[in-house]
Scaffold this active site. Structure first.
Site, short mmCIF file in Angstrom:
data_model
loop_
_atom_site.label_atom_id
_atom_site.label_comp_id
_atom_site.label_asym_id
_atom_site.label_seq_id
_atom_site.Cartn_x
_atom_site.Cartn_y
_atom_site.Cartn_z
N GLU A 182 89.72 57.42 59.97
CA GLU A 182 90.35 57.92 58.75
C GLU A 182 91.78 57.34 58.27
OE1 GLU A 182 87.88 61.31 60.26
OE2 GLU A 182 89.11 59.67 60.85
N CYS A 240 93.05 64.67 60.82
CA CYS A 240 92.42 63.75 59.84
C CYS A 240 92.09 64.38 58.52
CB CYS A 240 91.00 63.04 60.22
SG CYS A 240 91.50 61.88 61.65
N HIS A 291 92.89 57.93 64.42
CA HIS A 291 91.52 57.85 64.07
C HIS A 291 91.08 56.97 62.84
CE1 HIS A 291 90.95 62.02 66.27
NE2 HIS A 291 91.36 61.14 67.16
N CYS A 299 88.52 65.37 62.21
CA CYS A 299 88.76 66.55 62.84
C CYS A 299 89.97 67.41 62.09
CB CYS A 299 89.67 65.98 64.23
SG CYS A 299 91.26 64.92 63.85
#
Length: 426
Positions: free
Chosen positions: A123, A155, A121, A146
């Site tokens: 991040e 994350c 992701h 998430c």
């Protein structure tokens, strides 16, 4: 309170980082000018750059202002997150597009975006980019991080492990698996959390993902071209399908496109020309009105691995068989052709957005169009008004007697060469 001053010369000031005098501030996040370094008792209004300016005018620093009780640059950095996220436009379904920047002492020290489903992701990429500089920094992310184990780890745990001081979130994740749990986890870990910065901008970017999560259906938009006297036209404007044209960008943005079977000979040319997404094209959905047409469509087109995927829908009474032909064209047999079933198929394939393109033989698509209006399956309309006057009465929109008046919200218009593009929501 707002304090303005005349442009001032700054040749004697040495900033912490280089100043891009002519390009936009967004052109290189690592070269953003940190105004905090100019603070002094005599120049306290240097705390915030007036965001109506697109950059600096060489060699002077343009209009400055001070705004009371406003945190420096939250909106600016969130807009940067959205810019980053859009680099993956057309690639992330069924996931959303997400961008993240890590800011420390006024400088962007890390940035990233989610490239495609199954990949890390935004991040994670931003934290990798920042390294040890992420400690005590502020993380800006366009969507709530998430907080569950899926194809990638949470994350939230990555942000906590990196010891960020603050997290600024564009919007809460509508996914019920995540919804607000990421925010709660960060707060429980002692991290300062701010939510809903540039929320509408973040929502618009992921309107397909949001609609899919809330309704269990892909986001459906209707597109058509018409003359100035209200007749449907079987074409798009000059340059619209070229790289940078609005139609090419639509094909980049939408996961699937529903087309008339009369366009079957043109399928290879109906593709996005945008360089960043040239190898990922929307699935082309064709509705076959009979068994013969279904067989011809399935056997006469060879699908290239990097080209658009073609799916032919046909009714059970057409005595067709479901499956993929030797040419790579998929055939789907339904009890009865209807828009709801086609959208269910798209949802099950992980698609977030579908474009119903009213070109070619409109009669092919009239049943689907009627379903869209009567069952309220259409969310958006995109109309290209071409500088033409048509005399084809049978293509008048008013000839669709079943069509009821609809109110279009948030209508926007822009001129594209000789055409006018209208966009609005139902």
């Amino acid at each position: 309170m707002q304090i303005s001053c005349l442009p001032i010369s700054i040749p004697s000031i040495t900033p912490r980082t280089s100043i891009p005098l002519l390009p936009s501030l967004s052109s290189n996040p690592r070269r953003i000018f940190n105004l905090t370094s100019l603070q002094s008792p005599n120049h306290c209004f240097f705390k915030r750059l007036h965001k109506s300016q697109t950059g600096f005018s060489n060699p002077v620093l343009a209009a400055m202002r001070r705004e009371e009780d406003v945190e420096v640059d939250d909106s600016f950095y969130m807009r940067k997150c959205v810019e980053l996220a859009k680099r993956a436009i057309g690639c992330t379904s069924p996931n959303p597009m997400v961008g993240c920047v890590i800011v420390k002492d006024g400088d962007i020290v890390g940035q990233g975006f989610h490239p495609k489903a199954g990949q890390p992701h935004a991040e994670v990429f931003a934290l990798r980019d920042a390294g040890e500089l992420a400690e005590n920094a502020t993380a800006y992310v366009s969507l709530e991080p998430c907080n569950h184990y899926g194809r990638t780890p949470p994350c939230t745990e990555a942000l906590i492990k990196a010891k960020v001081r603050r997290v600024v979130i564009g919007m809460v994740d509508p996914n019920p698996i995540v919804f607000s749990s990421g925010i709660s986890r960060l707060k429980d870990a002692g991290i300062d959390v701010t939510v809903s910065v540039e929320e509408e901008l973040c929502k618009k970017m992921n309107e397909g993902f949001i609609h899919r999560m809330l309704t269990g259906k892909p986001f459906l938009a209707l597109r058509y071209s018409m003359s100035v006297n209200g007749c449907l036209l079987d074409k798009i404007g000059q340059g619209a399908s070229d790289s940078g044209g609005y139609y090419s960008k639509l094909l980049q943005e939408y996961d699937a496109i529903i087309l008339s079977s009369s366009l079957s000979d043109e399928l290879s040319s109906i593709s996005s020309q945008e360089a960043i997404n040239v190898s990922i094209q929307p699935i082309q959905i064709i509705v076959a009105s009979n068994a013969q047409q279904s067989h011809i469509l399935a056997s006469s087109h060879t699908v290239e691995e990097s080209g658009p995927k073609v799916v032919v829908f046909t009714a059970k009474e057409s005595v067709a068989e479901s499956g993929i032909s030797s040419s790579g064209v998929e055939t789907v047999v339904l009890e009865k052709i209807n828009l709801d079933s086609i959208l269910d198929y798209c949802y099950n394939r992980g698609l977030c957005s579908v474009l119903l393109d009213l070109r070619g033989n409109v009669k092919d698509l009239e049943v689907l169009l009627r379903d869209g209006f009567e069952q309220k399956l259409l969310q958006k309309v995109i109309i290209e008004v071409l500088p033409e006057w048509s005399t084809k009465d049978e293509r008048q929109i008013a000839s669709m007697k079943w069509l009821e008046s609809k109110h279009v919200k948030d209508l926007q218009s822009k001129q594209l060469g000789g055409s006018v593009l209208l966009e609005g929501y139902f």
